[in-house]
Structures are given as structure tokens and as C-alpha cells.
Scaffold this motif. Sequence first.
Motif, PDB file in Angstrom:
ATOM      1  N   LYS A   8       0.829  -1.195   0.000  1.00 40.79           N
ATOM      2  CA  LYS A   8       0.000   0.000   0.000  1.00 40.79           C
ATOM      3  C   LYS A   8       0.870   1.254   0.000  1.00 40.79           C
ATOM      4  O   LYS A   8       0.555   2.246  -0.671  1.00 40.79           O
ATOM      5  CB  LYS A   8      -0.923  -0.020   1.220  1.00 40.79           C
ATOM      6  N   ARG A   9       1.964   1.226   0.732  1.00 42.85           N
ATOM      7  CA  ARG A   9       2.858   2.391   0.772  1.00 42.85           C
ATOM      8  C   ARG A   9       3.566   2.602  -0.567  1.00 42.85           C
ATOM      9  O   ARG A   9       3.897   3.735  -0.911  1.00 42.85           O
ATOM     10  CB  ARG A   9       3.869   2.238   1.898  1.00 42.85           C
ATOM     11  N   VAL A  10       3.786   1.536  -1.306  1.00 41.70           N
ATOM     12  CA  VAL A  10       4.360   1.687  -2.650  1.00 41.70           C
ATOM     13  C   VAL A  10       3.432   2.550  -3.502  1.00 41.70           C
ATOM     14  O   VAL A  10       3.866   3.492  -4.182  1.00 41.70           O
ATOM     15  CB  VAL A  10       4.591   0.314  -3.312  1.00 41.70           C
ATOM     16  N   GLY A  11       2.136   2.249  -3.456  1.00 45.65           N
ATOM     17  CA  GLY A  11       1.191   3.045  -4.225  1.00 45.65           C
ATOM     18  C   GLY A  11       1.127   4.485  -3.760  1.00 45.65           C
ATOM     19  O   GLY A  11       1.010   5.414  -4.574  1.00 45.65           O
ATOM     20  N   LEU A  12       1.252   4.695  -2.447  1.00 44.40           N
ATOM     21  CA  LEU A  12       1.125   6.035  -1.886  1.00 44.40           C
ATOM     22  C   LEU A  12       2.351   6.893  -2.154  1.00 44.40           C
ATOM     23  O   LEU A  12       2.243   8.055  -2.556  1.00 44.40           O
ATOM     24  CB  LEU A  12       0.878   5.927  -0.376  1.00 44.40           C
ATOM     25  N   PHE A  13       3.550   6.314  -1.954  1.00 39.40           N
ATOM     26  CA  PHE A  13       4.771   7.116  -2.010  1.00 39.40           C
ATOM     27  C   PHE A  13       5.513   7.021  -3.345  1.00 39.40           C
ATOM     28  O   PHE A  13       6.199   7.963  -3.721  1.00 39.40           O
ATOM     29  CB  PHE A  13       5.711   6.700  -0.875  1.00 39.40           C
ATOM     30  N   GLU A  27       3.893  -6.152  -9.161  1.00 36.65           N
ATOM     31  CA  GLU A  27       4.621  -4.911  -9.437  1.00 36.65           C
ATOM     32  C   GLU A  27       5.106  -4.262  -8.141  1.00 36.65           C
ATOM     33  O   GLU A  27       6.253  -3.798  -8.051  1.00 36.65           O
ATOM     34  CB  GLU A  27       3.719  -3.938 -10.197  1.00 36.65           C
ATOM     35  N   ALA A  28       4.232  -4.245  -7.139  1.00 35.59           N
ATOM     36  CA  ALA A  28       4.612  -3.638  -5.869  1.00 35.59           C
ATOM     37  C   ALA A  28       5.778  -4.386  -5.227  1.00 35.59           C
ATOM     38  O   ALA A  28       6.709  -3.767  -4.678  1.00 35.59           O
ATOM     39  CB  ALA A  28       3.415  -3.624  -4.925  1.00 35.59           C
ATOM     40  N   ASP A  29       5.765  -5.711  -5.311  1.00 34.04           N
ATOM     41  CA  ASP A  29       6.847  -6.496  -4.719  1.00 34.04           C
ATOM     42  C   ASP A  29       8.170  -6.237  -5.440  1.00 34.04           C
ATOM     43  O   ASP A  29       9.231  -6.174  -4.802  1.00 34.04           O
ATOM     44  CB  ASP A  29       6.510  -7.988  -4.772  1.00 34.04           C
ATOM     45  N   MET A  30       8.111  -6.055  -6.762  1.00 36.88           N
ATOM     46  CA  MET A  30       9.329  -5.748  -7.512  1.00 36.88           C
ATOM     47  C   MET A  30       9.894  -4.395  -7.104  1.00 36.88           C
ATOM     48  O   MET A  30      11.110  -4.239  -6.937  1.00 36.88           O
ATOM     49  CB  MET A  30       9.031  -5.768  -9.016  1.00 36.88           C
ATOM     50  N   ILE A  31       9.003  -3.425  -6.896  1.00 35.24           N
ATOM     51  CA  ILE A  31       9.457  -2.092  -6.477  1.00 35.24           C
ATOM     52  C   ILE A  31      10.071  -2.159  -5.085  1.00 35.24           C
ATOM     53  O   ILE A  31      11.086  -1.506  -4.799  1.00 35.24           O
ATOM     54  CB  ILE A  31       8.282  -1.099  -6.521  1.00 35.24           C
ATOM     55  N   LEU A  32       9.484  -2.947  -4.205  1.00 32.14           N
ATOM     56  CA  LEU A  32      10.014  -3.068  -2.851  1.00 32.14           C
ATOM     57  C   LEU A  32      11.430  -3.631  -2.842  1.00 32.14           C
ATOM     58  O   LEU A  32      12.233  -3.307  -1.953  1.00 32.14           O
ATOM     59  CB  LEU A  32       9.101  -3.967  -1.994  1.00 32.14           C
ATOM     60  N   GLU A  33      11.744  -4.456  -3.808  1.00 27.63           N
ATOM     61  CA  GLU A  33      13.080  -5.043  -3.898  1.00 27.63           C
ATOM     62  C   GLU A  33      14.051  -4.174  -4.687  1.00 27.63           C
ATOM     63  O   GLU A  33      15.255  -4.439  -4.697  1.00 27.63           O
ATOM     64  CB  GLU A  33      13.001  -6.432  -4.556  1.00 27.63           C
ATOM     65  N   ARG A  92       2.237   7.616  -6.346  1.00 32.43           N
ATOM     66  CA  ARG A  92       1.491   8.878  -6.261  1.00 32.43           C
ATOM     67  C   ARG A  92       0.055   8.701  -6.742  1.00 32.43           C
ATOM     68  O   ARG A  92      -0.462   9.469  -7.540  1.00 32.43           O
ATOM     69  CB  ARG A  92       2.171   9.966  -7.078  1.00 32.43           C
ATOM     70  N   GLY A  93      -0.599   7.636  -6.218  1.00 34.35           N
ATOM     71  CA  GLY A  93      -1.982   7.390  -6.573  1.00 34.35           C
ATOM     72  C   GLY A  93      -2.170   6.295  -7.600  1.00 34.35           C
ATOM     73  O   GLY A  93      -3.273   5.777  -7.760  1.00 34.35           O
ATOM     74  N   ARG A  94      -1.102   5.924  -8.294  1.00 34.04           N
ATOM     75  CA  ARG A  94      -1.220   4.851  -9.273  1.00 34.04           C
ATOM     76  C   ARG A  94      -1.401   3.519  -8.562  1.00 34.04           C
ATOM     77  O   ARG A  94      -0.832   3.278  -7.499  1.00 34.04           O
ATOM     78  CB  ARG A  94       0.043   4.802 -10.139  1.00 34.04           C
TER      79      ARG A  94
END
Length: 335
Positions: free
Chosen positions: A241-246, A257-263, A249-251
Motif C-alpha cells: 500500500k505504501r508503494v502506491g502512496l509514495f 509490481e509492488a513487490d518488484m518495487i520493494l526489492e 502517487r496514486g497509481r
Amino acid sequence: MSLPISILDLAQIGSDETAGDSFRASVAMARNAERWGYHRIWYAEHHNMPSIASSATSVLIAHVAAHTERIRLGSGGIMLPNHAPLTIAEQFGTLAELHPGRIDLGLGRAPGSDQQTMRALRRDPASAESFPQDVLELQGYLTGPSRIPGIEATPGRGTDVPLYILGSSLFGARLAAALGLPYAFASHFAPDALHDAIAIYRREFRPSAQLAEPYVIAAVNVIAADSEDEAQRLFLETKRKRVGLFVGRGRTFTPEEADMILEAPAGRQIQAMVRYTAVGTPSVVRDYLDGFADRTGADELMVVSSAPERDAWMRSLELVADVTGLASRTAVTAG
């Protein structure tokens, strides 16, 4: 654990919720927290954030206070550079007259928003520079004497609403120490300076009319669940959820996708933000909180239940209260 434990309620608006739903949840949680034995609940001033409903912080405090009986309520915090000190003194003076002995006023100097929102608030970008003077002006309205001749806060004057300085850097620690005020560190999202800030605050503290000894509140994220697997699932959902927020920026991102960004490097800040998080079954969470309290030397812990699902959010706070014996401690104190 013998320390008081309090709650920072982020007043989150879920994906299928309205602000009204968030307010109803905050009231239900506060009534439970009062019964469970929590010391206080704070709400933070944020603006132009569709997922947070506490922008009119004093109004929300008034609403929750009207539906509870004993628990302390306050701001964590009011972003003072957004306001005239007299206005805040009148708001919190009103709260204190309506609910004597239950109201706290935590103060921060961050905007609680982005640059465009600052302009919409009519905030001068340089207003943070006068934060120390504004705190003293506000204090004068509440405790007397007023620092501006002929100007008094009504309501406000003589209510002695206790002030707290909030911070995530060394600036707030030094200011709280110089003014002899309690200090609350935002380690639930800005952990880097936690130990240095507390050390500086304790070393430089000067007693005041409000406070004779240093008093530190340290914030910590909590996700307690009935099983380890459930707690870890909720923790992962929180980070997604924080990936989408920070980052987005609303996307909206897919879980993959979120897990890839976290890594990836872009996700490092999010991973760092949740450094101080107690995750697991109740006993695991209790042991983490015990260790966190020992390492920080905090006088009070403020837990932030970051579970993204409403039922899990409430259950997490209930489990923390159960495993730390809050209700039994409150009953003994009351007796």
C-alpha cells in the motif's frame, strides 16, 4: 511491560470507504481502547491526502471525545506553521473546557502536505522559521501570561493544556529540551535519528513549569495477529500500500509490481520507513515492544496499527492490550 502505551490513529480511509466510515471506525476504536487500557490517542494533521481523514484535527478530537469518557485525546500533531497560535489556543482551549483533563496538544513544524497544498493553505514557506516563537506564543495563551499585550485566548486562558513537541530530527529534540516540554519522536515512519534525538533531548533538557524531568514518547508500528502467517501477510500488504502512496502517487500497482518495487532501489525508502515494526503473534509483538522500550529508554510507547484491513487493525490493537496487560494495569491504577 509497565510503560503507558498509547495509539496514533491515522484515521485512514479504506479503498471502499468514505471519510464518514473512517470517523465511525475511529470512534469505535477509541471506545475499545478506553476499555482495553490505552493511555491516550492522538490524531495527525494531514492535508490533500485522500486516504487520511484527520485534516480538521481538532474537530475529530471533539467528536471522539464526545463519544468516550476517560481516555486522553490529542494531536500528534497540529502543524503549527499552518495556523495562527491564537486560533489553535482557542480551539484546544474549547476542547479542554468541554473535556477537562483529557486533551493534549502535540505540535510539529512540518507542513503536513506538499508545496501546492501549502499555497492553498495560504502558508508562507518561511513560516517554519518562527516555530519556536509560535510555540511560546501559544503556550502563553494557554497558561499565561500572554506574550502579546492585550490579547487573550477565550476559551484557552488558564486551561493549561499540556504541550508536546513532535519531531523526526534533532531540531525538535533540542527545542523540546530547551522549553522543558515532553518530546515525541516519529520513529514509525522516520526512524533514522531516533536514538541521537532522544540522547540530545535528555542531555539538554531544562525543567519547566510543565515538566520537571524529561519525558519521551517513541512511536512504533505494530501488526499483531493470531498467527505468524497472518501477521506477515498483513505486513506485506501494508508495504504494498505504501508503494502506491509514495512511489505511485496514486497509481495502482499489482501485487507483483509492488513487490518488484520493494526489492528495487525505489523501494528502499519504504523498507526503511517501517524499520521499527513489531510483527507477529502477540508474544512476539510483546517481546519486540519490550526490547524497543529498553533500547530507546522511552517513558511511553505510541503504537501505530498499520494493518490495512479494518478488522485486522482493530484486532491488532486488542492483542497488544491483552499481551501487555494494559487492562489489568489500568484497573489497579483506578483502584
